[in-house]
Enzyme design. Structure first.
Site, mmCIF file in Angstrom:
data_model
loop_
_atom_site.group_PDB
_atom_site.id
_atom_site.type_symbol
_atom_site.label_atom_id
_atom_site.label_comp_id
_atom_site.label_asym_id
_atom_site.label_seq_id
_atom_site.Cartn_x
_atom_site.Cartn_y
_atom_site.Cartn_z
ATOM 1 N N HIS A 253 10.764 -1.900 -3.416
ATOM 2 C CA HIS A 253 9.243 -1.277 -3.588
ATOM 3 C C HIS A 253 8.265 -2.126 -2.692
ATOM 4 O O HIS A 253 7.670 -1.516 -1.993
ATOM 5 C CB HIS A 253 8.955 -1.449 -4.831
ATOM 6 C CG HIS A 253 7.380 -1.310 -5.411
ATOM 7 N ND1 HIS A 253 6.901 -0.039 -5.773
ATOM 8 C CD2 HIS A 253 6.216 -1.794 -5.123
ATOM 9 C CE1 HIS A 253 5.779 0.219 -5.988
ATOM 10 N NE2 HIS A 253 5.054 -1.201 -5.569
ATOM 11 N N GLU A 254 8.354 -3.502 -2.811
ATOM 12 C CA GLU A 254 7.459 -4.026 -2.171
ATOM 13 C C GLU A 254 7.613 -4.089 -0.629
ATOM 14 O O GLU A 254 6.691 -4.203 0.317
ATOM 15 C CB GLU A 254 7.535 -5.725 -2.436
ATOM 16 C CG GLU A 254 6.916 -5.982 -3.849
ATOM 17 C CD GLU A 254 5.603 -5.269 -4.220
ATOM 18 O OE1 GLU A 254 4.750 -5.361 -3.232
ATOM 19 O OE2 GLU A 254 5.412 -5.073 -5.213
ATOM 20 N N HIS B 136 5.662 -1.056 0.752
ATOM 21 C CA HIS B 136 4.179 -1.675 1.245
ATOM 22 C C HIS B 136 4.403 -2.289 2.658
ATOM 23 O O HIS B 136 3.498 -1.923 3.712
ATOM 24 C CB HIS B 136 3.395 -2.742 0.337
ATOM 25 C CG HIS B 136 3.257 -1.971 -1.020
ATOM 26 N ND1 HIS B 136 2.315 -0.899 -1.196
ATOM 27 C CD2 HIS B 136 3.429 -2.330 -2.208
ATOM 28 C CE1 HIS B 136 1.993 -0.845 -2.388
ATOM 29 N NE2 HIS B 136 2.839 -1.718 -3.166
ATOM 30 N N HIS C 26 4.978 0.234 5.475
ATOM 31 C CA HIS C 26 3.853 0.935 5.640
ATOM 32 C C HIS C 26 2.808 0.296 6.484
ATOM 33 O O HIS C 26 2.308 0.692 7.425
ATOM 34 C CB HIS C 26 3.126 1.214 4.323
ATOM 35 C CG HIS C 26 1.693 2.205 4.160
ATOM 36 N ND1 HIS C 26 0.974 2.264 3.161
ATOM 37 C CD2 HIS C 26 1.471 3.123 5.039
ATOM 38 C CE1 HIS C 26 0.255 3.323 3.423
ATOM 39 N NE2 HIS C 26 0.330 3.712 4.640
#
Length: 713
Positions: free
Chosen positions: A502-503, A506, A509
């Site tokens: 998940h992290e 980020h 991105h």
């Protein structure tokens, strides 16, 4: 979680409102010259390290205050020139000039914000409380300046490229949301409120950090920790010794209500003690009690919204989000809440049935749920968490799982760097290379919990990408995993594996940012979009090709057996009623705090929470919200106030887009390039609703989310 620091939201821009009455002869003042004593301050010039990565070997506590003071003065002088420029306003002499301003202040603030979150100390905490209101006032001097607002209003979009048009619209909207249209008297009221809010939010964060530190539970006898592995018990003994209690065992608190160790602790009294320590950590009536601070924050946020012409804080806060209104966000949450609660009720019955079969003689309580849910999972799916953990060694998960998926989907490669200075010995660093071999980013990882770090997991930038400024991304991921005893492997649960994926979503991105202007770059997007790239990246954790590559037994080096993989997949919707209910109840609670429209509706914190949960049908005492109001750091100390729903909004986008990827070949470079083109590389430079449609070919649909959680077929 994307770290949204109040410091970093200041933008790069501010100036003294009194400058609007200055004479033209005063406009061309020189920028302040640095004091010679600042010559050795590392924030006064660009870092010489690759991509301007922070020079942590040179940065000391004493460097921040003089850098802040000089940076504020320099910034103000730069903005005076912009605001009082006698030339007609243009995009270049106003907007671009604003984007370039504040270089010293930006460098110092971004490092400071990251350190106060990941490796703070009393000096930094004191500075944080001192400068929070100063930075808030600095921001107001920009957004509440009528002269500058008029310049921005007068700039036309004709002849601008699409990203420049977007930036101009962004500035106009930000000024209006911040109160540029207010009367002079209301601007003064708002400035005072903003400074008070900044101070209170910082005080809250400092109190909560200490409350979490002090809230850890000591045990005298290892028998009380029955169910934990030998390594976990050794780590608890080591932590207790570090805390000045040799011979005891310390179970430190993590950020959330439920604590990961509760699923393994066999001693019910130990479970109850650990859970209650978590639940009451910030409501003990001591110096770390956050309730009074929260009540002040809630009331001031309402006052701020009403000065700005809105009924409540949420209505004001959501103007520039994808949801646009509290009603739209609440509608989505309600669609998820009802099936989640009904599923949780069935899960609770299964757990109670098991307790009764074992002649437990008690009704299930929150501290029992994870322990017995794990047993139910074993019975239903023959899946034992202790069987899984040996296949999930943390560095292997990162390098052979997260990095491997990024290589297959996007063509990225990673090289470990040991030559770059770090802010703590636990931090490791990598250089990131694109599919063509070109270096694109520096990436830091900070895996382990410590008293100087905030709870939770997050991504942040040390340097943001911008073609205008000539900068490339320097990114950090922070986690709070228990550090193993010396010489032992760091084995994590599958949920922890998902968090790492998940992290990194980020981070990717941020790495793929491709914007000219820093304000629109990378993860500088609405909160209810920013979790979309991170949540979709979680899906790669169970992709067959990826899983087989990283799920390798730390001792035997054998890949995870297919039979165990099948069990993990079959159990993927297990306990989703509980997990969704704890998430959506926290999101509804956040929205209730921020949709109060009359101050008389505020009641004491614990009573307000109880009333809120009951009003939405969250009357399952066994399923508490993921965050109890006193330690709901996302909304009182972070940037997610009236925005915790963003995880559910983004998850709607994520599951819908994942169905598209799955139906179109899954883990292929073609799909990765498409996702990069339409979602990851656009920053906030386009209409993000349109970006989603460009990728999937349709508007978002909630049904894939409900299917993924097992609520519908």
């Amino acid at each position: 979680m994307k770290n949204i620091s109040s410091v970093l939201l200041i933008s790069a821009l501010a100036f003294n409102q009194s400058c609007t009455t200055m004479k033209q002869t005063d406009i061309q003042q020189e920028l302040p010259a640095p004091d010679p004593s600042l010559s050795s301050n590392p924030f006064m010039k660009k870092s010489k390290l690759q991509y301007e990565a922070p020079e942590f070997d040179k940065i000391k506590n004493e460097h921040f205050k003089p850098a802040f003071d000089f940076g504020l003065k320099q910034h103000e002088a730069e903005i005076i020139k912009i605001a009082n420029n006698p030339a007609a306003p243009t995009f270049e002499n106003t907007i671009v000039a604003l984007e370039k301003s504040g270089e010293v202040l930006r460098r110092a603030q971004i490092v400071f914000s990251n350190l106060t979150g990941a490796n703070t100390n009393p000096t930094l905490q004191a500075l944080d409380e001192e400068y929070a209101p100063i930075f808030a006032a600095h921001s107001d001097k920009l957004y509440l300046n009528e002269n500058l607002y008029k310049r921005i209003q007068s700039i036309r979009e004709d002849g601008l490229d699409s990203e420049s048009k977007r930036l101009l619209q962004y500035y106009k909207q930000n000024f209006e949301i911040a109160g540029a249209n207010l009367s002079a008297a209301d601007k003064e009221k708002l400035k005072q409120i903003n400074q008070e809010l900044a101070s209170l939010s910082t005080q809250y964060s400092n109190k909560l950090l200490e409350a979490r530190k002090q809230g850890g539970v000591f045990f005298s006898d290892a028998k009380e920790l029955d169910g934990l592995s030998a390594d976990e018990i050794a780590a608890a003994a080591s932590d207790a010794k570090t805390a000045g209690q040799p011979g005891k065992y310390l179970l430190a608190l993590q950020n959330t209500t439920q604590q990961p160790l509760l699923q393994n602790l066999k001693n019910r009294a130990t479970r109850e003690k650990l859970f209650k320590a978590s639940w009451t950590r910030a409501e003990k009536g001591d110096a770390n009690d956050t309730r009074s601070t929260i009540e002040q924050l809630a009331k001031l946020r309402l006052k701020k919204a009403q000065i700005l012409g809105k009924k409540n804080f949420a209505e004001w806060k959501l103007q520039d989000q994808m949801a646009k209104t509290p009603e739209a966000a609440t509608k989505l949450m309600n669609q998820i809440a009802n099936p989640a609660v009904e599923t949780a009720r069935r899960e609770a019955k299964d757990i109670q049935d098991l307790i009764d079969q074992q002649k437990g003689g008690f009704k299930v309580e929150p501290w029992d749920w994870n322990f017995y849910a794990e047993q139910v999972r074993k019975a239903k799916f023959d899946l034992d968490e202790s069987q899984i953990k040996p296949y999930f060694e943390i560095t292997t998960v990162l390098e052979k799982g997260v990095f491997f998926a990024a290589e297959k989907f996007y063509g990225l490669t990673f090289k470990k760097r040991t030559d770059l200075p770090v802010y703590h010995p636990d931090v490791v660093t990598y250089e990131v290379f694109d599919h063509d071999g070109k270096s694109i980013a520096i990436y830091y990882l900070d895996f382990y919990t410590r008293d100087s770090k905030n709870g939770g997991a997050w991504m942040s930038n040390f340097v943001e990408q911008s073609y205008l400024l000539g900068t490339k991304p320097v990114i950090v991921n922070c986690y709070n995993y228990q550090k193993p005893a010396p010489g032992k492997p760091s084995l994590i649960s599958y949920d922890d594996v998902s968090t790492i994926f998940h992290e990194f979503g980020h981070s990717i991105h941020g790495m793929f940012a491709s914007q000219k202007y820093p304000s629109l770059s990378g993860t500088n997007v609405p909160r209810d979009f920013v979790e979309f790239p991170s949540q979709i990246n979680e899906h790669w954790a169970l992709d067959p090709v990826v899983l087989k590559n990283y799920a390798v037994h730390y001792e035997t080096k054998q890949p995870i057996p297919q039979a165990l993989v099948d069990k993990i997949k079959k159990a993927s919707t297990f306990n989703q009623g509980y997990m969704t209910t704890e998430l959506v109840s926290a999101a509804e609670l956040d929205m209730d705090w921020h949709t109060v429209s009359n101050e008389s509706q505020f009641i004491p914190v614990l009573d307000f929470e109880k009333q809120s949960l009951a009003s939405h049908g969250f009357n399952l005492a066994t399923v508490p919200p993921r965050y109890h109001t006193p330690y709901f750091a996302h909304i009182w100390g972070g940037g997610y106030s009236a925005g915790y729903y963003a995880y559910l909004w983004s998850e709607t986008l994520d599951n819908d887009a994942w169905e598209w990827i799955s139906k179109n070949g899954g883990l292929t470079r073609e799909n990765g390039d498409r996702f990069r083109k339409y979602i990851l590389s656009v920053g906030n430079s386009v209409d993000l609703n349109q970006a989603f449609r460009d990728f999937t070919g349709h508007d978002p649909d909630i049904k894939p989310l409900l299917r993924n959680r097992g609520f519908i077929k």
